[in-house]
Scaffold this motif. Structure first.
Motif, PDB file in Angstrom:
ATOM      1  N   MET A 178      12.089  12.416   3.512  1.00  0.00           N
ATOM      2  CA  MET A 178      11.267  11.211   3.541  1.00  0.00           C
ATOM      3  C   MET A 178      10.177  11.317   4.600  1.00  0.00           C
ATOM      4  SD  MET A 178      12.488   9.719   1.016  1.00  0.00           S
ATOM      5  CE  MET A 178      11.231   8.479   1.122  1.00  0.00           C
ATOM      6  N   ALA A 179      10.490  11.959   5.726  1.00  0.00           N
ATOM      7  CA  ALA A 179       9.472  12.129   6.757  1.00  0.00           C
ATOM      8  C   ALA A 179       8.414  13.134   6.331  1.00  0.00           C
ATOM      9  CB  ALA A 179      10.117  12.551   8.074  1.00  0.00           C
ATOM     10  N   SER A 180       8.828  14.211   5.652  1.00  0.00           N
ATOM     11  CA  SER A 180       7.843  15.156   5.120  1.00  0.00           C
ATOM     12  C   SER A 180       6.962  14.473   4.068  1.00  0.00           C
ATOM     13  CB  SER A 180       8.551  16.364   4.502  1.00  0.00           C
ATOM     14  OG  SER A 180       9.308  17.058   5.467  1.00  0.00           O
ATOM     15  N   PHE A 181       7.594  13.743   3.174  1.00  0.00           N
ATOM     16  CA  PHE A 181       6.873  12.979   2.144  1.00  0.00           C
ATOM     17  C   PHE A 181       5.895  11.989   2.774  1.00  0.00           C
ATOM     18  CE2 PHE A 181       6.936   8.985  -0.379  1.00  0.00           C
ATOM     19  CZ  PHE A 181       6.385   9.429  -1.581  1.00  0.00           C
ATOM     20  N   GLY A 182       6.355  11.268   3.781  1.00  0.00           N
ATOM     21  CA  GLY A 182       5.546  10.197   4.347  1.00  0.00           C
ATOM     22  C   GLY A 182       4.414  10.661   5.242  1.00  0.00           C
ATOM     23  N   THR A 183       4.619  11.787   5.941  1.00  0.00           N
ATOM     24  CA  THR A 183       3.598  12.248   6.891  1.00  0.00           C
ATOM     25  C   THR A 183       2.752  13.392   6.369  1.00  0.00           C
ATOM     26  OG1 THR A 183       5.062  13.885   7.924  1.00  0.00           O
ATOM     27  CG2 THR A 183       5.107  11.634   8.820  1.00  0.00           C
ATOM     28  N   THR A 212       1.215   8.369   9.354  1.00  0.00           N
ATOM     29  CA  THR A 212       1.675   8.601   7.991  1.00  0.00           C
ATOM     30  C   THR A 212       0.483   8.587   7.039  1.00  0.00           C
ATOM     31  OG1 THR A 212       1.983   6.287   7.403  1.00  0.00           O
ATOM     32  CG2 THR A 212       3.810   7.369   8.572  1.00  0.00           C
ATOM     33  N   VAL A 213       0.717   9.097   5.844  1.00  0.00           N
ATOM     34  CA  VAL A 213      -0.332   9.039   4.826  1.00  0.00           C
ATOM     35  C   VAL A 213      -0.628   7.585   4.465  1.00  0.00           C
ATOM     36  CG1 VAL A 213      -0.999   9.764   2.497  1.00  0.00           C
ATOM     37  CG2 VAL A 213       0.333  11.306   3.959  1.00  0.00           C
ATOM     38  N   PHE A 214       0.390   6.736   4.453  1.00  0.00           N
ATOM     39  CA  PHE A 214       0.157   5.310   4.197  1.00  0.00           C
ATOM     40  C   PHE A 214      -0.797   4.730   5.232  1.00  0.00           C
ATOM     41  CE2 PHE A 214       4.650   4.792   2.159  1.00  0.00           C
ATOM     42  CZ  PHE A 214       4.203   5.430   1.021  1.00  0.00           C
ATOM     43  N   VAL A 218      -1.746  -0.486  -0.035  1.00  0.00           N
ATOM     44  CA  VAL A 218      -0.576   0.377  -0.157  1.00  0.00           C
ATOM     45  C   VAL A 218       0.674  -0.493  -0.091  1.00  0.00           C
ATOM     46  CG1 VAL A 218       0.680   2.361   0.762  1.00  0.00           C
ATOM     47  CG2 VAL A 218      -1.813   2.244   1.021  1.00  0.00           C
ATOM     48  N   THR A 219       1.579  -0.307  -1.057  1.00  0.00           N
ATOM     49  CA  THR A 219       2.801  -1.098  -1.138  1.00  0.00           C
ATOM     50  C   THR A 219       4.002  -0.172  -1.251  1.00  0.00           C
ATOM     51  OG1 THR A 219       1.629  -2.865  -2.299  1.00  0.00           O
ATOM     52  CG2 THR A 219       4.034  -2.899  -2.412  1.00  0.00           C
ATOM     53  N   GLN A 220       5.041  -0.479  -0.497  1.00  0.00           N
ATOM     54  CA  GLN A 220       6.313   0.241  -0.574  1.00  0.00           C
ATOM     55  C   GLN A 220       7.364  -0.718  -1.132  1.00  0.00           C
ATOM     56  OE1 GLN A 220       9.612   2.275   2.460  1.00  0.00           O
ATOM     57  NE2 GLN A 220       7.607   1.663   3.229  1.00  0.00           N
ATOM     58  N   ILE A 221       8.112  -0.281  -2.160  1.00  0.00           N
ATOM     59  CA  ILE A 221       9.139  -1.112  -2.787  1.00  0.00           C
ATOM     60  C   ILE A 221      10.468  -0.379  -2.679  1.00  0.00           C
ATOM     61  CG2 ILE A 221       9.855  -2.324  -4.867  1.00  0.00           C
ATOM     62  CD1 ILE A 221       6.963  -2.205  -5.845  1.00  0.00           C
ATOM     63  N   GLY A 222      11.431  -0.997  -2.003  1.00  0.00           N
ATOM     64  CA  GLY A 222      12.711  -0.336  -1.798  1.00  0.00           C
ATOM     65  C   GLY A 222      13.804  -1.311  -1.451  1.00  0.00           C
ATOM     66  N   ASN A 223      14.886  -0.788  -0.884  1.00  0.00           N
ATOM     67  CA  ASN A 223      16.019  -1.625  -0.506  1.00  0.00           C
ATOM     68  C   ASN A 223      15.594  -2.647   0.544  1.00  0.00           C
ATOM     69  OD1 ASN A 223      16.974   0.737  -1.770  1.00  0.00           O
ATOM     70  ND2 ASN A 223      18.953   0.584  -0.752  1.00  0.00           N
ATOM     71  N   PRO A 224      16.021  -3.892   0.421  1.00  0.00           N
ATOM     72  CA  PRO A 224      15.625  -4.890   1.420  1.00  0.00           C
ATOM     73  C   PRO A 224      15.984  -4.503   2.843  1.00  0.00           C
ATOM     74  CG  PRO A 224      16.585  -5.968  -0.496  1.00  0.00           C
ATOM     75  CD  PRO A 224      16.781  -4.494  -0.693  1.00  0.00           C
ATOM     76  N   LEU A 261       7.504   6.127   7.102  1.00  0.00           N
ATOM     77  CA  LEU A 261       6.791   5.461   6.012  1.00  0.00           C
ATOM     78  C   LEU A 261       6.025   4.228   6.466  1.00  0.00           C
ATOM     79  CD1 LEU A 261       9.734   5.728   3.456  1.00  0.00           C
ATOM     80  CD2 LEU A 261       7.631   7.076   3.396  1.00  0.00           C
ATOM     81  N   ARG A 262       5.720   4.137   7.739  1.00  0.00           N
ATOM     82  CA  ARG A 262       5.009   2.950   8.222  1.00  0.00           C
ATOM     83  C   ARG A 262       3.577   2.912   7.652  1.00  0.00           C
ATOM     84  NH1 ARG A 262       5.801   6.361  12.802  1.00  0.00           N
ATOM     85  NH2 ARG A 262       3.861   7.312  13.559  1.00  0.00           N
ATOM     86  N   GLY A 263       3.048   1.693   7.585  1.00  0.00           N
ATOM     87  CA  GLY A 263       1.666   1.532   7.153  1.00  0.00           C
ATOM     88  C   GLY A 263       1.491   0.840   5.823  1.00  0.00           C
TER      89      GLY A 263
END
Length: 377
Positions: free
Chosen positions: A88-93, A135-137, A147-153, A165-167
Motif C-alpha cells: 500500500m505504501a509503494s502503491f500510494g507513494t 503521496t501521489v494523491f 481525489v477520493t479514497q473509498i474503503g473500510n470506515p 495514502l494521505r491526500g
C-alpha cells in the motif's frame, strides 16, 4: 536465480508505478516510474487485496468480467515483502520500500526499540515521520484534481492511511456494493477514485486460495466490478490491481523456532511475517554475529527458503534503494520462503496466526505478480 524467484526491479513494471501512470494519464507527470495508460479525465482504480495475477489466471472462469480484461503478460510486481502494508505504501507513494520505509507486516521501530505492526500502528510512532515523502494523491490534489479514497470506515485517519495514502477525500463504507455506488457517483465529474476491497485476502488466509470459499468470494467481487463498469460514464478509465498474491501452506510445512532452542540466544525478536521473516538481534550486534546467525538459520531451513543478512538483502535489491532512516527497520537476518514454507514462533504467535492457510510475503511469482487490468468503459 531460478524462474520461481522474482526480485523486484522497482521500475515501470512495479505496483508503485501504477498511480504515477494514472497521474500521467490525467495530464500530470510527477517524475516517478509510470505505467503507460490511456489518457482520461475520470479514473477509477480498484485494488483487490490478495488477488495475485497467477491466482486470477488459474481461476479466470470464476470471474468472467475480470477474466475478460486479463492478459497473461499483464502483471505488475508488488515489491519486497509482498504484504499489504508494504504494497500500500509503494502503491500510494510510487516509491520502493527502502525509500518509503514500510518494510514489512511487523518491523522494528528503532526509536521505541519495539516491533511496529504497520497495519494496526502504534500511537508512539508518527506516521508522517515514519513515511515523510508526498503521496501521489497529494501530488494530484495539489494540482486541483479531485481525489477520493473509498474503503473500510476504520481506515479513516489510521497510521497506515496517513503514512501511505494521505491526500484524498475519504469515504468509509462497509459493503462492496455501497463502495461501487459511491465510486460511480463521484466519477460523474472529472477526478480519481480509489476503491479498496479486502475479502479475497481475508478468505484466502483462513481457507486457502484454492478453497470453494475463495472461489465464491471471487465470483461475488467480479459481479460487483462488472456492475461498476456498467455504471461508470463512457470514457472513464477503469484499472483493477492487487497488493500481492498468495500461496497455500499446509501446517506441516511450517518451521517453528520454538523447536530450535539453540537459536534463541542469537536473536531478540522475530518480526516480518511467516513467508518473509525478519530476525532482530540485540542493538550493537556485529555484522559477523548476524552472518553467523544467518548461516545457522540457512543450514536449518535448507532449500525451503532464501536466507540473507540485512546487508546482503539490501545489496541484492530486495527493498530497492534503502534510505539511512529505514535501514534499522529491516531485520538483521531475513528469511524469505519458497513454497510451501513459513517460519513461525509458536511461543509468541497468536492462535489466529497459527491457524492461517493462505500466506504471502516472499519473492515468488505467485506472491509478487499482481494483475494489471485496464479498460476504458
Amino acid at each position: 536465480m531460478s524462474a520461481d524467484w522474482l526480485v523486484p526491479r522497482y521500475d515501470g513494471t512495479a505496483l508503485g508505478a501504477l498511480l504515477p501512470g494514472v497521474a500521467a494519464a490525467m495530464g500530470h507527470e510527477i517524475g516517478l516510474p509510470a505505467v503507460d495508460l490511456p489518457p482520461a479525465e475520470r479514473v477509477c482504480v480498484v485494488l483487490l487485496d490478495g488477488l495475485g495475477h497467477r491466482l486470477l489466471l488459474e481461476r479466470a472462469r470464476h470471474a468472467p468480467f475480470l477474466g475478460s480484461l486479463l492478459r497473461e503478460d499483464g502483471a505488475l510486481v508488488a515489491g519486497g515483502p509482498s504484504t499489504t502494508a508494504t504494497s500500500m505504501a509503494s502503491f500510494g507513494t510510487g516509491l520502493p520500500p527502502g525509500r518509503h520505509g514500510l518494510v514489512g507486516y511487523e518491523v522494528m521501530d528503532p526509536a521505541r526499540g519495539e516491533l511496529l505492526n504497520e497495519l494496526r500502528w502504534h500511537p508512539g510512532t508518527d506516521p508522517l515521520a515514519w513515511q515523510p515523502y508526498p503521496t501521489v494523491f497529494e501530488h494530484l490534489a495539489g494540482r486541483g484534481v479531485p481525489v477520493t479514497q473509498i474503503g473500510n470506515p476504520e481506515f479513516y485517519g489510521s497510521g497506515l492511511t496517513v503514512a501511505a495514502l494521505r491526500g484524498a477525500d475519504f469515504i468509509g463504507l462497509g459493503r462492496l456494493h455501497e463502495r461501487v455506488d459511491a465510486a460511480a457517483e463521484r466519477l460523474r465529474g472529472p477526478g480519481l477514485v480509489y476503491l479498496y476491497w479486502a475479502d479475497i485476502d481475508a478468505v484466502g488466509h483462513v481457507h486457502g486460495w484454492r478453497s470453494p470459499q475463495w472461489r465464491r468470494t471471487l465470483r461475488a467481487v467480479d459481479r460487483e466490478l462488472a456492475r461498476l463498469a456498467r455504471r461508470l460514464l463512457p470514457g472513464t478509465l477503469l484499472v483493477v490491481t492487487a497488493d500481492h498474491g498468495m500461496v497455500d501452506v499446509p501446517h506441516p510445512d511450517r518451521l517453528d523456532l520454538a523447536t530450535r532452542p539453540g537459536l534463541w540466544p542469537r536473536f531478540r525478536v522475530l518480526g516480518g511475517e511467516g513467508r518473509f521473516a525478519q530476525l532482530y538481534c540485540a542493538p550493537g550486534t556485529s555484522a559477523d554475529a548476524a552472518a553467523e546467525l544467518a548461516g545457522q538459520v540457512s543450514h536449518w531451513v535448507g532449500e525451503r527458503a532464501e536466507v540473507r543478512t540485512r546487508a546482503a538483502a539490501i545489496e541484492q535489491g530486495w527493498f530497492g534503494p534503502v534510505d539511512p532512516r529505514v535501514r534499522g527497520r529491516i531485520g538483521d537476518v531475513v528469511v524469505a520462503g519458497r513454497e510451501p514454507f513459513t517460519l513461525i514462533d509458536s511461543r509468541t504467535a497468536s492462535r489466529h496466526v497459527l491457524s492461517l492457510v493462505g500466506q504471502h510475503g516472499s519473492l515468488t511469482p505467485a506472491e509478487q505478480l499482481v494483475p494489471l487490468l485496464v479498460t476504458v468503459v
